[in-house]
Design an enzyme around this catalytic site. Structure first.
Site, PDB file in Angstrom:
ATOM      1  N   LYS A  69      -0.770  -5.088  13.664  1.00  0.00           N
ATOM      2  CA  LYS A  69      -0.171  -4.335  13.321  1.00  0.00           C
ATOM      3  C   LYS A  69       1.080  -4.361  14.006  1.00  0.00           C
ATOM      4  O   LYS A  69       1.556  -2.609  13.810  1.00  0.00           O
ATOM      5  CB  LYS A  69      -0.085  -4.087  11.794  1.00  0.00           C
ATOM      6  N   TYR A  92       7.833   7.213   5.288  1.00  0.00           N
ATOM      7  CA  TYR A  92       6.836   6.412   4.665  1.00  0.00           C
ATOM      8  C   TYR A  92       6.054   6.505   3.475  1.00  0.00           C
ATOM      9  O   TYR A  92       5.304   7.785   2.803  1.00  0.00           O
ATOM     10  CB  TYR A  92       4.855   5.985   5.326  1.00  0.00           C
ATOM     11  N   SER A 151       2.957  -9.141   8.131  1.00  0.00           N
ATOM     12  CA  SER A 151       2.192  -8.161   7.376  1.00  0.00           C
ATOM     13  C   SER A 151       4.148  -6.684   6.334  1.00  0.00           C
ATOM     14  O   SER A 151       3.916  -6.661   7.307  1.00  0.00           O
ATOM     15  CB  SER A 151       1.628  -7.258   7.649  1.00  0.00           C
ATOM     16  N   GLU A 157       3.135   2.212  15.134  1.00  0.00           N
ATOM     17  CA  GLU A 157       4.509   1.381  14.661  1.00  0.00           C
ATOM     18  C   GLU A 157       5.309   2.472  15.953  1.00  0.00           C
ATOM     19  O   GLU A 157       5.287   3.385  15.876  1.00  0.00           O
ATOM     20  CB  GLU A 157       4.769   1.775  13.256  1.00  0.00           C
ATOM     21  N   ASP A 168       0.932  -1.501  -0.036  1.00  0.00           N
ATOM     22  CA  ASP A 168       0.141  -0.133   0.173  1.00  0.00           C
ATOM     23  C   ASP A 168       0.946   1.279  -0.026  1.00  0.00           C
ATOM     24  O   ASP A 168       0.316   2.220   0.482  1.00  0.00           O
ATOM     25  CB  ASP A 168      -0.730  -0.028   1.280  1.00  0.00           C
ATOM     26  N   GLU A 198      -2.545  -0.376  14.222  1.00  0.00           N
ATOM     27  CA  GLU A 198      -0.436  -0.471  13.941  1.00  0.00           C
ATOM     28  C   GLU A 198      -0.874   1.067  14.440  1.00  0.00           C
ATOM     29  O   GLU A 198      -0.293   1.919  13.893  1.00  0.00           O
ATOM     30  CB  GLU A 198      -0.073  -0.476  12.212  1.00  0.00           C
ATOM     31  N   LYS A 252      -6.579  -0.242   7.161  1.00  0.00           N
ATOM     32  CA  LYS A 252      -5.041  -0.544   8.019  1.00  0.00           C
ATOM     33  C   LYS A 252      -4.913   1.216   7.443  1.00  0.00           C
ATOM     34  O   LYS A 252      -4.685   2.099   6.750  1.00  0.00           O
ATOM     35  CB  LYS A 252      -4.123  -0.822   7.047  1.00  0.00           C
TER      36      LYS A 252
END
Lengths: 393, 377
Positions: free
Chosen positions: B246, B377, B315, B206, B52, B204, B164
């Site tokens: 995640k 990202y 993932s 992170e 993605d 998620e 997500k």
């Protein structure tokens, strides 16, 4: 169109830092790391021992006032000797240690001896039963007229824990009660207040070498509320409790949980063991991380047979649960035992016999192996009113 | 209309509880489907292919192999990935960027259909990226709640069945209480909205690899953010049987002199999960976050050496795609070899999910680190 965010390097950030950022508090994560606490490994071992599959806890920590009510119900006076005799009957029951891994005591009892002079704590340990100690000092009414309560006992708790540990206690217990089934109950105040008390108590216990039993009881009470409503409020309460346990750095491998099973209100039809199991397991799966070694359900008014059948159904429902699904029963182990004794020496052995049979039935249920018949079938609910105003003398 | 009814049902539930009529605990229209989807994705021996990347990030990938960042090239690359024959044995779900959700293969099949034919559940990134967070130490927050309910409904119509949202927590920058709470808050609100629209939310937060902190500090921060996130999710009545997590693995920071091997990473990560994740959650799909392909697989394998109460899987984006990209080089004649590389990495991670991975089968490429300081990202 996504806006890109360049994370500034620490050097650039320091130039741009404002006064506000410089005084930014860090995330509230405690540095209570299992590697720092001298008791962490011992706590985990103790909790694992008590939560071992096929064993459970005998809750015998009724305050003197509550014990008095029980004794009076079989015509026995509420004296220190009678209270001592009653507990001696329980703790010297032959073979009890096959089924019971821990016994919770009231403060007076922790320091008492049997007639032959042996300390109760030594008698228990010889049976393989770990001594535990009730450390809360009772319920107090919360402001407002809904009959909600908070639990007292934080003052001097650290010192008390040290003393109890010295005397031989290995674990502690604190009972918080949340009332449902009435308009406005439970209030946010009641949930937060009770969760806070539990978390602070648990933290202090661990710091002083006792495994805390964390007991958030969503209490069985009057009303026709459904089992789903009990589950709903139980999830809310446990969520707050877990969050605060995390906040206070309580090591989850070193606690035990003592929750209610999910039951409908007293004025609703009694739920089948299968329904109780399905809803209770679902609630635990949603709320309790696997690090907690044992979930020791309270009996809270269930009849002796109901308490065993429901426990068996729980283990049928989740045979591979990550925590032990077991018991910490007071009334469901003591009610018929007490009636059988009725204060008479001649009934001593018969009373001990029924206690061990009840312990065995629940031990089998906790291992998913209870097949019946129940030693005390067909009993009714064993209810008691909430007692407030602090611990009785 | 359904949303309004849902809201009033929820309101009714609270009011009813207060006035002692019967309580509707959760009137989720999609509850059973969410549980089914989550369990399909969290199936034995399978994990998620994260593909993605935003157009800009995808551009960086293509740039690294000298390929121009055009829509057609992005389309061709994504076609390579999701039409890899047999990939569905190892991949249960693929996360798409919005552009990709509406694209088709060269022979005119919609990507979502091609994926379904391969037994892969299509997922969709729904957050709108990270932006600076006021009054913090250079930290960020994740946007995307505005209009999210409508976007999710559209994505469901287009064939997506999970969503997500990626928030970040930076240890070198704090993390501050403000950033911490916003991270958990955004995830919880997104999760509730996604579930109401029939999409299983992947949650998620992170904790970035950046920093010189040791593994204990990482554990501390991870325990804190997951406690906060679960609390906010519970408050928002998210159904835990219908979510996937995640997380980052618990590791030392990229610049920490004390490294940790797979056994230690597994020990710390499982400790964190056992302390913070209720067993109702069906699956935990780890991000790779800059670890090499080999490291990601070894660490996952170490975590699956004994049974866990949840499916523990992957993932991965970079850790599945790195060698694939290098093999493809943008050339049509390299597609079979690139697809073989993807299959190989997917199988390796599938083996790791089963706890059966054998590193002896790997080449040099797999060990290449992919950590980028200050990675955007």
């Amino acid at each position: 169109m996504q806006t890109k965010m360049q994370l500034r390097s620490p050097r650039a950030a320091s130039c741009a830092r404002t006064l506000r950022s410089r005084t930014q508090p860090k995330v509230m994560c405690r540095a209570f790391n299992s590697m720092e606490s001298p008791y962490a490994e011992e706590l985990k071992k103790t909790a694992a021992y008590i939560a071992q599959k096929g064993k459970g806890i005998l809750a015998s920590d009724e305050s003197n006032a509550t014990t008095g009510k029980r004794l009076q119900s079989v015509g026995v006076d509420n004296t220190e000797d009678n209270r001592r005799d009653w507990r001696e009957l329980l703790y010297t029951a032959p073979g009890l240690g096959q089924y019971i891994s821990g016994a919770i005591m009231f403060e007076e009892t922790l320091y008492q001896k049997a007639r032959d002079g042996r300390q109760f704590v030594d008698i228990l340990l010889a049976q393989g039963i770990y001594p535990g100690i009730k450390v809360d000092t009772g319920l107090q009414m919360l402001p407002g007229d809904k009959g909600e309560t908070t639990t007292q006992g934080l003052d001097n708790l650290a010192d008390r824990c040290k003393a109890y540990r010295k005397q031989g206690a290995k674990f502690a217990k604190w009972r918080a009660v949340v009332k449902i089934g009435e308009a406005g109950c439970p209030s946010t105040t009641a949930i937060l207040e009770n969760a806070h008390g539990l978390a602070r108590y648990a933290q202090i216990c661990q710091e002083n070498g006792l495994v805390p039993i964390v007991e958030p009881e969503v209490t069985l009470g009057p009303g026709d509320y459904s089992i789903e409503e009990t589950a709903f409020w139980s999830e809310r309460v446990y969520s707050h409790v877990m969050r605060l346990l995390n906040e206070y750095g309580v090591v989850l491998e070193g606690i035990l949980l003592k929750p209610n099973m999910c039951l409908p209100g007293l004025d609703a039809p009694v739920a089948s063991p299968q329904d109780v199991a399905r809803v209770t397991v679902r609630t635990m799966m949603r709320s309790i991380p696997p690090a907690v070694p044992g979930i020791h359900f309270l009996s809270g008014g269930m009849s002796e047979e109901e308490a065993t059948l429901n426990l068996q159904a729980l283990n049928d429902e989740a045979p591979n649960a990550p925590w032990a699904l077991t018991f910490s029963y007071g009334r469901a182990l003591q009610a018929t035992t007490l009636k059988t004794w009725a204060g008479k020496e001649s009934n001593w052995t018969a009373a001990q016999d029924i206690l061990v049979k009840l312990a065995k039935a629940n031990s089998e249920a906790a291992a998913g192996k209870f097949k019946g018949p129940h030693p005390v079938p067909g009993g009714g609910r064993i209810l008691q009113a909430l007692r407030t105003g602090g611990a009785g003398k | 209309m359904a949303l309004i009814m849902k809201q009033s049902a929820g309101l009714k539930a609270v009011t009813a509880a207060r006035s002692r009529k019967s309580v509707v605990v959760r009137a989720g229209k999609y509850d059973e489907e969410l549980i089914k989807t989550a369990n399909t994705i969290a199936s034995k021996g399978r994990g998620i292919l994260a593909m993605d990347e935003s157009n800009a990030t995808c551009g960086k990938r293509l740039d690294s192999i000298g390929v121009e960042n055009t829509e057609e090239n992005r389309r061709a690359y994504r076609e390579l990935l999701c039409t890899t024959p047999g990939i569905g044995q190892y991949i249960s779900g693929a996360i798409l960027f919005e552009e990709t959700l509406y694209q088709s293969t060269k022979d005119g099949r919609k990507f979502v259909d091609a994926m379904k034919e391969q037994n892969i559940v299509p997922g969709i990134k729904v957050d709108k990226g990270l932006v600076p967070l006021a009054n913090t130490n250079g930290e960020s927050w994740c946007m995307g709640l505005d209009g999210l309910d409508k976007r999710c409904a559209e994505y469901y119509k287009a064939g997506a069945r999970f969503a997500k949202w990626r928030s970040v927590v930076s240890i070198p920058h704090g993390p501050s209480l403000i950033a911490h709470r916003d991270c958990a808050y955004g995830l919880a609100r997104y999760a509730a909205i996604a579930q109401n629209a029939g999409l299983v939310p992947i949650v998620e937060p992170e904790v970035l690899l950046d920093g010189d902190h040791d593994i204990d500090r990482c554990l501390e921060v991870q325990e804190a953010i997951w406690a906060e996130t679960f609390k906010y999710m519970a408050d928002n009545k998210v159904m835990f049987e219908g979510i996937l997590l995640k997380p980052a693995m618990v590791t030392p920071g990229a610049d920490c002199p004390n490294r940790a091997g797979p056994a230690k990473v597994a020990e710390y990560t499982l400790k964190m999960l056992r302390r913070r994740v209720p067993p109702a959650v069906p699956g935990i799909m780890f991000l790779s976050g800059g670890q090499s392909e080999l490291e990601s697989t070894l660490n996952l394998n170490a975590m699956n050496q004994s049974p866990n109460p949840w499916h523990v899987s992957f993932s991965y984006a970079r850790a599945l795609q790195n060698t694939v990209l290098k093999t493809w080089q943008g050339k049509a004649e390299n597609v079979p070899a690139a697809q073989a590389a993807l299959l190989k990495r997917a199988k390796a991670n599938s083996d790791a999910q089963l706890g059966k991975y054998d590193p002896a089968t790997e080449g040099k490429e797999a060990a290449q680190g992919m950590y980028e300081k200050g990675y955007v990202y």
